[in-house]
Write an enzyme that holds these catalytic residues in place. Structure first.
Site, PDB file in Angstrom:
ATOM      1  N   CYS A 195       0.818  -1.215   0.000  1.00 57.93           N
ATOM      2  CA  CYS A 195       0.000   0.000   0.000  1.00 57.93           C
ATOM      3  C   CYS A 195       0.854   1.269   0.000  1.00 57.93           C
ATOM      4  CB  CYS A 195      -1.004  -0.047   1.145  1.00 57.93           C
ATOM      5  SG  CYS A 195      -2.426   1.039   0.881  1.00 57.93           S
ATOM      6  N   HIS A 246      -3.916  -5.189  -0.110  1.00 60.29           N
ATOM      7  CA  HIS A 246      -3.585  -5.748   1.202  1.00 60.29           C
ATOM      8  C   HIS A 246      -3.734  -7.272   1.208  1.00 60.29           C
ATOM      9  CE1 HIS A 246      -3.084  -2.171   3.819  1.00 60.29           C
ATOM     10  NE2 HIS A 246      -3.802  -1.596   2.873  1.00 60.29           N
ATOM     11  N   GLU A 298      -2.720  -9.354   3.356  1.00 62.64           N
ATOM     12  CA  GLU A 298      -2.965  -9.877   4.714  1.00 62.64           C
ATOM     13  C   GLU A 298      -4.428  -9.849   5.103  1.00 62.64           C
ATOM     14  OE1 GLU A 298      -3.528  -5.707   5.299  1.00 62.64           O
ATOM     15  OE2 GLU A 298      -2.034  -6.796   4.155  1.00 62.64           O
TER      16      GLU A 298
END
Length: 368
Positions: A255, A342, A344
């Site tokens: 990001c 993202h 995760e």
């Protein structure tokens, strides 16, 4: 219960009236909307949202309560909240508080019972803009005065507001196979968990840490985290990223970290019209040809025109299938890569897990 009146005023003069949610008070920030159907507490506590008023497009917020396990940082990071239906009663075995109690404890001001679809359409048409929510002040002149005094996100440096104050470590130093240094521009807890799950000993450094201190940790891999604000206002992080590249060690950015890595090789960034925020953004991996469902939260992007003119420096690895924006890059001649989304956050749920594996594999190959 009867909710107190509240008002939302946008920078272009548009107003919406609703009911108070969370703490009674006044708050200012850039309006952004997130299209996720779940995960509101993770979003509330994501440091990347610092300074922004979150508009939730899902019609019901609060219906599954809040839980201590669902946080991405140690406190609420959004500046305010806008919802359609603010549901205080909750049904979930793992929850330990209602959304009202959670927001009051976190000191967050919000507004409910407004036409969120109308606000989203307005932002999509007019672009991202500041707004002010108040459940205590209803004089438009006073609200306009406070709104006019608020800074714009364009040119705003915010990572120093959310980064760790002191460096800290996670994992078992003696048993772990790999050492990863994290430049914390506003990292999420689940990013760090992903490193721990891959047998890494992690040291997290404050955003303005110099390369000498990071180098002393003797890391096998270097990571630049997500975070809030304008990457063009973060020369200190760009300088650190340049120094990291000189180390010739595996390097990964997510990001804001992706944007900082791009700027480290002289690829500029830009303010997007209204950004990407949600958990259903389709991205194509140009290397494998496979597509991924991704979680995104960013209001700035990497310039595609600049990359097209510098293909000797940067290779595009991922593109957004909605608007063709840059979603991933690899630095030519360096073991360094990054993505705008993202991995995760697991929206796919595991479509993008391979990125952490790819980073650890680069570390393993380098060590051998």
């Amino acid at each position: 219960m009867d909710q107190q009146r509240a008002i939302l005023l946008l920078a272009d003069g548009t107003t919406f009236e609703g009911k108070a949610a969370g703490k009674i008070g006044t708050t200012v920030g850039e309006i952004c909307f997130n299209t996720g159907m779940t995960g509101y507490q993770e979003v509330f506590t994501d440091p990347s949202y610092y300074g922004q008023i979150l508009l939730a497009t899902n019609a019901h917020i609060g219906n599954y309560g809040t839980a201590d396990a669902d946080i991405e940082s140690d406190s609420i990071k959004i500046a305010g909240l806008i919802v359609k239906n603010f549901t205080i009663p909750f049904s979930r075995n793992l929850a330990n508080a209602s959304i009202q109690d959670y927001l009051e404890q976190g000191g967050l001001v919000g507004i409910s019972d407004v036409d969120t679809r109308a606000i989203v359409r307005h932002i999509r048409t007019k672009g991202a803009m500041n707004g002010i929510i108040s459940s205590e002040i209803f004089d438009l002149d006073e609200l306009n005065k406070r709104l006019a005094a608020a800074p714009n996100m364009d040119g705003l440096e915010l990572s120093s507001k959310v980064t760790t104050k002191e460096a800290y470590t996670l994992g078992e130093e003696e048993q772990a196979k790999y050492r990863v240094a994290v430049l914390d521009l506003g990292t999420k807890k689940n990013i760090l968990r992903n490193f721990l799950r891959r047998d890494c000993f992690v040291k997290v450094f404050p955003a303005k840490t110099g390369m000498d201190e990071i180098r002393a940790f003797n890391a096998d891999g270097l990571f630049i985290s997500n975070g809030p604000g304008d990457p063009a206002a973060m020369d200190y992080a760009v300088d650190t990223a340049k120094a990291m590249l000189e180390e010739e060690k595996p390097m990964f950015g997510i990001c804001l970290g992706h944007q900082i890595l791009a700027r480290a090789v002289d690829i500029p960034t830009y303010k997007m019209h209204h950004g990407h925020r949600g958990i259903n953004h389709p991205v194509k991996n140009l290397i494998t040809g496979k597509s991924e469902i991704t979680s995104q939260n960013h209001g700035f992007g990497v310039s595609p025109e600049a990359i097209a003119a510098n293909l000797d420096k940067v290779e595009i690895t991922h593109r957004n299938l909605n608007d063709d924006t840059i979603e991933g890059i690899r630095i030519v001649g360096k073991p360094a890569f990054s993505v705008q989304y993202h991995p995760e956050a697991s929206p796919g749920p595991h479509d993008a897990d391979y990125l952490f594996d790819q980073f650890v594999e680069l570390i393993r190959e380098k060590k051998e």
